[in-house]
Design an enzyme around this catalytic site. Structure first.
Site, mmCIF file in Angstrom:
data_model
loop_
_atom_site.group_PDB
_atom_site.id
_atom_site.type_symbol
_atom_site.label_atom_id
_atom_site.label_comp_id
_atom_site.label_asym_id
_atom_site.label_seq_id
_atom_site.Cartn_x
_atom_site.Cartn_y
_atom_site.Cartn_z
ATOM 1 N N LEU A 78 -49.862 23.965 3.987
ATOM 2 C CA LEU A 78 -49.929 24.302 2.559
ATOM 3 C C LEU A 78 -49.375 25.681 2.215
ATOM 4 C CD1 LEU A 78 -53.396 22.775 1.586
ATOM 5 C CD2 LEU A 78 -51.129 21.759 1.347
ATOM 6 N N CYS A 133 -43.279 25.618 16.487
ATOM 7 C CA CYS A 133 -43.801 26.201 15.249
ATOM 8 C C CYS A 133 -45.291 26.477 15.410
ATOM 9 C CB CYS A 133 -43.584 25.250 14.082
ATOM 10 S SG CYS A 133 -41.856 24.893 13.804
ATOM 11 N N CYS A 164 -15.895 19.700 16.397
ATOM 12 C CA CYS A 164 -14.762 19.782 15.462
ATOM 13 C C CYS A 164 -13.510 20.378 16.102
ATOM 14 C CB CYS A 164 -15.158 20.577 14.217
ATOM 15 S SG CYS A 164 -15.261 22.359 14.487
ATOM 16 N N ASP A 222 -38.631 11.435 5.298
ATOM 17 C CA ASP A 222 -39.682 12.149 6.033
ATOM 18 C C ASP A 222 -40.804 11.154 6.317
ATOM 19 O OD1 ASP A 222 -41.814 13.903 6.865
ATOM 20 O OD2 ASP A 222 -40.771 15.537 5.866
ATOM 21 N N ARG A 241 -46.732 27.075 3.048
ATOM 22 C CA ARG A 241 -45.275 27.134 2.897
ATOM 23 C C ARG A 241 -44.668 25.896 2.266
ATOM 24 N NH1 ARG A 241 -46.628 25.703 8.087
ATOM 25 N NH2 ARG A 241 -45.352 24.148 9.142
ATOM 26 N N CYS A 280 -14.617 23.811 20.159
ATOM 27 C CA CYS A 280 -15.896 23.206 19.752
ATOM 28 C C CYS A 280 -15.925 21.732 20.174
ATOM 29 C CB CYS A 280 -16.054 23.321 18.231
ATOM 30 S SG CYS A 280 -17.501 22.449 17.588
HETATM 31 ZN ZN ZN Z 1 -17.239 23.000 15.383
#
Ligand code: ZN
Length: 243
Positions: free
Chosen positions: A43, A160, A220, A34, A45, A217
């Site tokens: 603060l 957010c 995958c 980060d 959360r 997909c």
């Molecule tokens: Zn997938």
């Protein structure tokens, strides 16, 4: 050997998840990635931080708290999880807990972890709503992130800052991520493909269901090509929930 659990983000999801993982007593090294600094608006959360921490590095402050409180083994990388750093950061990692605040990072984590065969627990939250999803990182072992969310949105998502995020809702998602991560680390393969949804306004606040892999997909599916992790593939709206 001690397992390495990489946390992408030490914010509203990463903070409660890291707390639960460190408190669990399970043997692991927590690796926090980060590059953000603590702000006053975090603060309510981001429960590892206090007023005294405003302006300090989230990763370093979280690590200091977890070492002090639980004697946790924590490593810190004050940087962003981006295409250029993804594979280096994933080296030797057993599980990723993705708690980023933007769609490009979520999709990058999904693609890079699948390429490296690393299980991932994704999380996101906005307002009173959130999701956690455990993914195996291998074809044929349940849905992946792209089975469910397909591709980053083309239009700007609510941020957010605009939409807000409710502390208890995001805390529930972070806790659900930690629970899924502990199940995966314990070898409970049926955790893969589990989608936990949290709705702070619903009668039943937390629901759990299994999602199936999609044959078409792009990550995958049977005809999917390995992801290139090219920086230009991870542009676009920068908010996909909570950090
Ligand atoms: Zn997938």
């Amino acid at each position: 050997m001690k397992r390495r659990v990489l946390l992408i983000g030490a914010g509203g999801l990463g903070a409660p998840a890291a707390l639960a993982l460190a408190a669990s007593g399970a043997s692991m090294t927590l690796v926090i990635v980060d590059d953000d600094r603590v702000e006053r608006t975090n603060l309510h959360r981001q429960i590892l931080f206090t007023e005294q921490d405003i302006g300090r590095s989230k990763a370093e402050t979280a690590a200091a708290f977890l070492r002090e409180r639980f004697s946790a083994d924590v490593e810190v990388y004050e940087e962003r999880f981006v295409p250029e750093s993804a594979q280096r950061l994933l080296e030797g990692v057993s599980l990723v807990l993705e708690g980023s605040d933007n769609f490009p990072t979520k999709f990058l984590a999904a693609d890079a972890c699948f390429l490296s065969g690393i299980p991932t627990v994704h999380g996101a939250a906005l307002r009173w709503y959130g999701t956690a999803l455990a993914v195996a990182g291998e074809r044929g072992r349940g849905a992946c992130y792209r089975c469910l969310f397909e591709a980053p949105p083309l239009e700007e998502a609510p941020t957010c800052a605009d939409a807000g995020v409710i502390g208890p809702a995001v805390g529930l998602v972070g806790a659900a991520q930690a629970a899924l991560a502990l199940r995966v680390l314990a070898g409970e393969d049926d955790a893969f493909g589990t989608l936990v949804t949290v709705d702070g306004h619903a009668k039943i606040i937390q629901r759990k269901r299994h999602v199936r892999a999609r044959r078409d997909c792009t990550l995958c599916g049977e005809r999917a090509l390995p992801p290139r992790l090219a920086p230009e593939d991870y542009l676009g709206p920068t908010c996909g929930g909570e950090a």
